[in-house]
Design a protein around this motif. Structure first.
Motif, PDB file in Angstrom:
ATOM      1  N   PRO A  76      14.013  -8.485  -7.661  1.00 46.36           N
ATOM      2  CA  PRO A  76      13.631  -9.166  -8.905  1.00 46.36           C
ATOM      3  C   PRO A  76      12.646 -10.308  -8.663  1.00 46.36           C
ATOM      4  CG  PRO A  76      15.996  -8.775  -8.880  1.00 46.36           C
ATOM      5  CD  PRO A  76      15.478  -8.403  -7.511  1.00 46.36           C
ATOM      6  N   HIS A  77      11.630 -10.365  -9.531  1.00 43.79           N
ATOM      7  CA  HIS A  77      10.636 -11.447  -9.552  1.00 43.79           C
ATOM      8  C   HIS A  77       9.834 -11.551  -8.250  1.00 43.79           C
ATOM      9  CE1 HIS A  77      12.514 -12.488 -13.310  1.00 43.79           C
ATOM     10  NE2 HIS A  77      13.695 -12.473 -12.689  1.00 43.79           N
ATOM     11  N   LYS A  78       9.639 -10.428  -7.572  1.00 42.80           N
ATOM     12  CA  LYS A  78       8.858 -10.392  -6.323  1.00 42.80           C
ATOM     13  C   LYS A  78       7.730  -9.358  -6.443  1.00 42.80           C
ATOM     14  CE  LYS A  78      11.657 -13.075  -3.915  1.00 42.80           C
ATOM     15  NZ  LYS A  78      11.292 -14.331  -3.375  1.00 42.80           N
ATOM     16  N   ALA A  79       6.791  -9.432  -5.515  1.00 42.93           N
ATOM     17  CA  ALA A  79       5.706  -8.449  -5.401  1.00 42.93           C
ATOM     18  C   ALA A  79       5.547  -8.095  -3.929  1.00 42.93           C
ATOM     19  CB  ALA A  79       4.398  -9.026  -5.941  1.00 42.93           C
ATOM     20  N   THR A  80       5.130  -6.864  -3.660  1.00 46.15           N
ATOM     21  CA  THR A  80       4.961  -6.457  -2.268  1.00 46.15           C
ATOM     22  C   THR A  80       3.801  -7.197  -1.607  1.00 46.15           C
ATOM     23  OG1 THR A  80       3.628  -4.575  -2.970  1.00 46.15           O
ATOM     24  CG2 THR A  80       5.967  -4.173  -2.573  1.00 46.15           C
ATOM     25  N   HIS A  81       2.756  -7.473  -2.368  1.00 44.46           N
ATOM     26  CA  HIS A  81       1.598  -8.212  -1.862  1.00 44.46           C
ATOM     27  C   HIS A  81       0.755  -8.669  -3.051  1.00 44.46           C
ATOM     28  CE1 HIS A  81      -0.139  -4.270  -2.526  1.00 44.46           C
ATOM     29  NE2 HIS A  81       0.576  -3.778  -1.557  1.00 44.46           N
ATOM     30  N   PRO A  82      -0.159  -9.609  -2.832  1.00 50.59           N
ATOM     31  CA  PRO A  82      -1.021 -10.057  -3.938  1.00 50.59           C
ATOM     32  C   PRO A  82      -2.016  -8.961  -4.325  1.00 50.59           C
ATOM     33  CG  PRO A  82      -1.560 -11.220  -1.898  1.00 50.59           C
ATOM     34  CD  PRO A  82      -0.378 -10.355  -1.602  1.00 50.59           C
ATOM     35  N   PRO A  83      -2.661  -9.102  -5.498  1.00 49.96           N
ATOM     36  CA  PRO A  83      -3.684  -8.126  -5.890  1.00 49.96           C
ATOM     37  C   PRO A  83      -4.724  -7.955  -4.785  1.00 49.96           C
ATOM     38  CG  PRO A  83      -3.151  -9.527  -7.740  1.00 49.96           C
ATOM     39  CD  PRO A  83      -2.449 -10.118  -6.533  1.00 49.96           C
TER      40      PRO A  83
END
Length: 145
Positions: A76-83
């Motif tokens: 939750p509320h995480k991303a694997t990496h930035p755009p």
């Protein structure tokens, strides 16, 4: 409905795989497609831990001409990496959770059974904006050297 949509995705992947099977086997006569290597079942034992969850490769780039099918699971509320950007285009297909898709400066939030397409060299990203795990498929063809 869920099984119908998953069937469509897998049919898409299978059809592209089968259409290239003759070419691949002609280029590499040692490559044999069997029921054993053409079926990939999810197993937690074969997942790869990431900083924000885990991933499971149903088909990695060595399987067939760089084409891949991977499931990513994000806390939750995480991303694997930035755009980011890359030469390959790719599809994301949300299985569970709430995803925010970023494409060239704009965002769209959606839930299960939504696909996001990222054209080649477009800045893109996907992140979990929900309170539960985000599970999505990634369909991509890597450039092979």
């Amino acid at each position: 409905m869920k099984s119908f949509i998953l069937s469509l995705i897998l049919t898409f992947v299978l059809c592209s795989t089968l259409s290239a099977q003759e070419k691949t086997t002609a280029e590499n006569p040692e490559k044999k497609f069997t029921i054993e290597n053409c079926v990939s079942e999810f197993s937690m034992d074969k997942t790869i831990e990431t900083k924000v969850g885990y991933q499971f490769w149903f088909a990695d780039k060595e399987f067939l001409d760089g084409r891949t099918l991977k499931m990513s699971v994000v806390a939750p509320h995480k991303a694997t990496h930035p755009p980011h950007k890359h030469v390959e285009d790719e599809f994301f297909f949300v299985l569970e959770g709430s995803a925010e898709f970023y494409l060239d400066g704009k965002t769209k939030t959606a839930g299960p059974y939504t696909s996001f397409y990222c054209p080649s060299w477009s800045e893109h990203g996907i992140r979990n904006v929900g309170d539960t795990e985000l599970k999505y498929l990634v369909i991509k063809k890597y450039q092979l050297k």
